[in-house]
Design a protein around this motif. Structure first.
Motif, PDB file in Angstrom:
ATOM      1  N   VAL A   1       0.852  -1.186   0.000  1.00 14.35           N
ATOM      2  CA  VAL A   1       0.000   0.000   0.000  1.00 14.35           C
ATOM      3  C   VAL A   1       0.890   1.239   0.000  1.00 14.35           C
ATOM      4  N   ASP A   2       0.664   2.140  -0.971  1.00 15.74           N
ATOM      5  CA  ASP A   2       1.420   3.384  -1.087  1.00 15.74           C
ATOM      6  C   ASP A   2       0.453   4.559  -1.092  1.00 15.74           C
ATOM      7  N   ALA A   3       0.977   5.738  -0.833  1.00 13.25           N
ATOM      8  CA  ALA A   3       0.170   6.958  -0.923  1.00 13.25           C
ATOM      9  C   ALA A   3       1.094   8.145  -1.130  1.00 13.25           C
ATOM     10  N   SER A   4       0.608   9.145  -1.843  1.00 12.08           N
ATOM     11  CA  SER A   4       1.380  10.375  -2.047  1.00 12.08           C
ATOM     12  C   SER A   4       0.448  11.572  -2.010  1.00 12.08           C
ATOM     13  N   LEU A   5       0.991  12.697  -1.570  1.00 12.71           N
ATOM     14  CA  LEU A   5       0.265  13.962  -1.500  1.00 12.71           C
ATOM     15  C   LEU A   5       1.184  15.038  -2.062  1.00 12.71           C
ATOM     16  N   ASN A   6       0.729  15.740  -3.119  1.00 11.02           N
ATOM     17  CA  ASN A   6       1.565  16.729  -3.793  1.00 11.02           C
ATOM     18  C   ASN A   6       0.798  18.018  -4.024  1.00 11.02           C
ATOM     19  N   TRP A   7       1.464  19.125  -3.716  1.00  6.42           N
ATOM     20  CA  TRP A   7       0.945  20.440  -4.100  1.00  6.42           C
ATOM     21  C   TRP A   7       1.850  21.002  -5.182  1.00  6.42           C
ATOM     22  N   THR A   8       1.231  21.396  -6.308  1.00  5.11           N
ATOM     23  CA  THR A   8       1.964  21.940  -7.448  1.00  5.11           C
ATOM     24  C   THR A   8       1.439  23.324  -7.757  1.00  5.11           C
ATOM     25  N   SER A   9       2.335  24.285  -7.890  1.00  8.41           N
ATOM     26  CA  SER A   9       1.914  25.653  -8.182  1.00  8.41           C
ATOM     27  C   SER A   9       1.271  25.730  -9.557  1.00  8.41           C
ATOM     28  N   ALA A  10       0.459  26.782  -9.762  1.00 11.50           N
ATOM     29  CA  ALA A  10      -0.301  26.909 -11.002  1.00 11.50           C
ATOM     30  C   ALA A  10       0.600  27.012 -12.224  1.00 11.50           C
ATOM     31  N   ASP A  11       1.792  27.570 -12.061  1.00 10.03           N
ATOM     32  CA  ASP A  11       2.711  27.686 -13.199  1.00 10.03           C
ATOM     33  C   ASP A  11       3.669  26.508 -13.293  1.00 10.03           C
ATOM     34  N   ASP A  12       3.451  25.482 -12.489  1.00 13.90           N
ATOM     35  CA  ASP A  12       4.256  24.256 -12.496  1.00 13.90           C
ATOM     36  C   ASP A  12       5.711  24.476 -12.083  1.00 13.90           C
ATOM     37  N   ARG A  13       6.002  25.610 -11.479  1.00 16.71           N
ATOM     38  CA  ARG A  13       7.393  25.871 -11.098  1.00 16.71           C
ATOM     39  C   ARG A  13       7.765  25.221  -9.769  1.00 16.71           C
ATOM     40  N   TYR A  14       6.809  25.020  -8.899  1.00 14.46           N
ATOM     41  CA  TYR A  14       7.126  24.522  -7.560  1.00 14.46           C
ATOM     42  C   TYR A  14       6.250  23.318  -7.226  1.00 14.46           C
ATOM     43  N   ARG A  15       6.857  22.416  -6.505  1.00 10.53           N
ATOM     44  CA  ARG A  15       6.108  21.268  -5.995  1.00 10.53           C
ATOM     45  C   ARG A  15       6.602  20.926  -4.601  1.00 10.53           C
TER      46      ARG A  15
END
Length: 742
Positions: A681-695
């Motif tokens: 069992v795996d899981a991931s949580l990611n926040w990506t900026s609207a311009d895709d510059r930051y994660r």
């Protein structure tokens, strides 16, 4: 850019549409370009892959394959390409026993467990269309990679002699002609620290240079209780540099180099059983701990240089040249008995080099498309190891080389018979010239002079020969496709594959005199029917393939204890086997805020004949009723889903995933090392900026902390310390990541 080079948009679309991605919105290749995986999958963009050595729509390719983007693997915390086995049906991809970076690969029951020099793989690895001949340091980390294509079934027509089970194509990112910089830092369990940096500098409108550097470190999951060092640790430094020149739309030239140095400690495994007090046995508390006393030095280096040129001769014709050189060396040791004493220790050294040259002519017309080419490989694989049997004060030194020159000519044509029917016909002729030299001798003493004991006394010479063999094979392929509409393809295909014959580098001419003759190639005939399609206004994508294979003369390495303290090793051509099964991949994208994926694979593999020598006999005996396929679970299943919402000027995506593998045999016979079925069992949580510059992300793998074996050694008996040793997959880990792109 020329039409011959896939755009970033189409590549990421391919990953979104048909792989079990379940990811957050992927980064585009160029900074500032927004790409949403769900919207891409529903768009009208053509999905492009290069599985048949030319750019094609994925739906049009009559091959069962999966495409997974590098960004998806990174976002879900994949430690390296072994994570592909959790996302790809009927695939086993593991780190070899006692190693940190040697690859064991099986697809649809076909592969190679024995990574000894000179023994050919059954699933080929390609880095940017360059064949990697040896499995040492083939466990590639996920950096600077655009996508990975996993082709299932024999690919002998276009990829050659050692793709009898399939091929894995690791495609790195092209530089482009804009400035680009990115960095990624990850910290996680067991003091894991990953640092990756990438830089692209355009020198002119047509010339760019760039490179990536990656540093991976991690403490061990366990400890060597004898020496105090970490077990299952990681210490890797890797780098890639390249230059690209595209003076016109019809010319593209790329020169690239890479180097990887792995200084992780050797993995000595964990005892599963006692050894009758020779010496005293005490179990470890953790399956990642060991009591091995053979040593802790391990060094694996591989490096390569390649030059690729694509020249558009006309609107229909493109010429392509791929030149490459690679080499590597390994210093390592495996403690087979896992005790402080040298009951059964194997210090080893491997070295390999290869040069390859491939020329292709690609044609793209209104109704006819195809590729023709020639291929040349010149390689040498060499090595040496000691078999130290401490209870007898005996060492057997084994060393040897295999020189290979391989020549091939191939072609593959696809013709649109009508607007709905297309026929593909291809073939490849391959000729291998091999020279093998094997030396094997007894020494009195612990270790031979080759591994540091100058006082060792030479004894019985067991093997000393040089022999030449040539092998040739024609591997055709034919397929018929039916397109009732643009987004739907039904196909049927037949193809043939073969793995070259050779010489057993462990061969003992006293125990098995016929070893000097070498062993024969293995072949497979594979039939496949399948369907690929997009449904419900491109909100549902579904691939289905069924296959049947007739497998002949399979090369199987048998190692067993022998009288006098040695270990008898020989390669059997095991007769006949029948393999059949299916693969299904489904992806649902009802909205940009939700995606779901399901991957199911089934493989039934059964020996019909398995002839081998037993109990010192001189006549082969059929033992097919006592043999099973190794590294081939009957069922592989993966399910995942992604929920995403717009949060704080970006997108927050949550992806849980579960994968299942049914019972696995480690060898061709039943042993206590066999692994029962298990779930991860795996899981991931990611926040990506609207311009895709930051994660910013966090990924957890093996959340239930499952213990599962991925390999082992089986040498029962008091003389060998009852060496029944297991190696295990990673425990629960959690990793946090910060990434930027400019």
């Amino acid at each position: 850019m020329s039409r011959m080079i896939p755009s970033a948009r189409t590549i990421l679309c391919a990953g979104a549409a048909f792989a079990a991605l379940g990811s957050a919105p992927a980064f585009a290749q160029d900074a500032g370009q927004t790409t949403d995986a769900a919207l891409e999958a529903q768009s009208g963009d053509e999905i492009v892959v290069t599985a048949r050595r030319r750019e094609e729509s994925l739906i049009d390719v009559p091959i069962s394959l999966s495409v997974i983007s590098g960004d998806t693997l990174t976002e879900q915390g994949a430690p390296d390409i072994t994570a592909l086995q959790d996302r790809t049906p009927n695939l086993t991809l593991q780190i070899a026993r006692g190693s940190n970076s040697t690859m064991i690969a099986f697809s649809r029951g076909v592969g190679q467990q024995d990574p000894l020099w000179g023994f050919e793989p059954g699933v080929a690895l390609y880095i940017d269309d360059v064949y990697v001949a040896r499995p040492q340091n083939a466990i590639l980390d996920i950096f600077d990679v655009e996508r990975v294509e996993v082709l299932r079934g024999p690919q002998g027509t276009l990829y050659g002699r050692n793709t009898i089970g399939g091929a894995i194509k690791y495609v790195t990112k092209k530089l482009g002609n804009e400035f680009h910089a990115s960095g990624r830092a990850s910290y996680g369990s067991y003091d894991q620290l990953d640092l990756v940096g990438t830089l692209t500098i355009p020198l002119t409108q047509s010339l760019s240079i760039g490179g990536s550097v990656a540093r991976y470190t991690r403490d061990g999951y366990g400890e060597n209780l004898t020496t105090g060092v970490d077990q299952y640790d990681k210490d890797v430094l890797a780098a890639r540099v390249s230059a690209e020149w595209a003076p016109t739309d019809n010319i593209f030239v790329r020169v690239a180099g890479d180097r990887t140095l792995d200084k992780s400690h050797p993995r000595h495994g964990t005892r599963l059983e006692g050894n009758g007090g020779l010496p005293a046995y005490e179990p470890t508390d953790s399956v990642y701990d060991t009591r091995a006393g053979a040593g802790d030095y391990n060094r694996v280096m591989s490096q390569g240089l390649s030059a690729t040129a694509e020249i558009g001769l006309s609107d229909e014709l493109t010429f392509k040249s791929i030149s490459a050189w690679r080499n590597g060396n390994t210093d390592t040791i495996i403690d087979f008995d896992n005790t402080p004493d040298p009951t059964l220790d194997i210090p080893a050294y491997y070295q390999d080099r290869q040069f390859t040259q491939e020329l292709q002519l690609l044609y793209t017309g209104d109704r006819l498309q195809g590729v023709f080419g020639v291929y040349y490989l010149n390689s040498r694989a060499s090595g040496a190891f000691d078999t130290v049997v401490g209870l007898l004060g005996l060492t057997i030194l084994t060393s040897g080389t295999v020189d290979t020159k391989s020549y091939a000519a191939f072609g593959d044509l696809s013709y649109d018979l009508t607007d709905q029917f297309s026929l593909s016909v291809g073939g490849r002729y391959t000729k291998d010239d091999k020279t093998g030299s094997v030396y094997r001798q007894n020494f009195t003493g612990l270790r031979s002079p080759r591994f540091g004991n100058a006082a060792a006394v030479p004894g019985l010479l067991r093997t000393d020969y040089t022999n030449d063999r040539s092998f040739d094979q024609f591997t055709p392929r034919v397929s018929l496709s039916y397109h009732p509409r643009q987004d739907l393809n039904f196909y049927a295909s037949w193809g043939k594959g073969f793995k070259s014959g050779g010489f057993d580098m462990r061969g003992d001419a006293i125990l098995t005199p016929t070893t000097v003759n070498g062993y024969e190639p293995e072949t497979i005939d594979s039939y496949e029917v399948g369907m690929k399609g997009a449904f419900l206004d491109r909100t549902l994508f579904f691939n289905l393939a069924g296959f049947y294979s007739n497998y002949k003369d399979q090369q199987v390495t048998i190692q067993s204890p022998a009288a006098g303290g040695g270990i008898a090793s020989f390669v059997d051509n095991a007769g006949k086997a029948e393999i059949y099964g299916f693969e299904a991949e489904a992806r649902m994208v009802p909205s940009r805020h939700f995606t779901a994926n399901l991957v199911v694979g089934y493989t039934h593999a059964e020996y019909k004949e398995f002839f081998t020598y037993i109990a010192g006999g001189t006549t082969p005996v059929d033992v097919s009723d006592q043999r099973v396929f190794q590294n081939t679970p009957r069922w592989t299943v993966n399910a995942s889903a992604t929920w995403s919402e717009d949060v704080a000027g970006g997108t927050l995506a949550f992806t849980p995933a579960i994968s299942m593998r049914s019972d696995i045999s480690m060898f061709e016979y039943v042993s206590p090392l066999d692994q029962d079925g298990y779930f991860l069992v795996d899981a991931s949580l990611n926040w990506t900026s609207a311009d895709d510059r930051y994660r910013i992300g966090v990924a957890a793998r093996n959340l239930t902390d499952e213990r599962y074996r991925v390999g082992g050694y089986y040498f029962p008996g008091a003389l060998y310390g009852n060496s029944i040793i297991g190696y295990y997959g990673p425990p629960r880990t959690v990793t946090g990541t910060i990434q930027f792109r400019y």
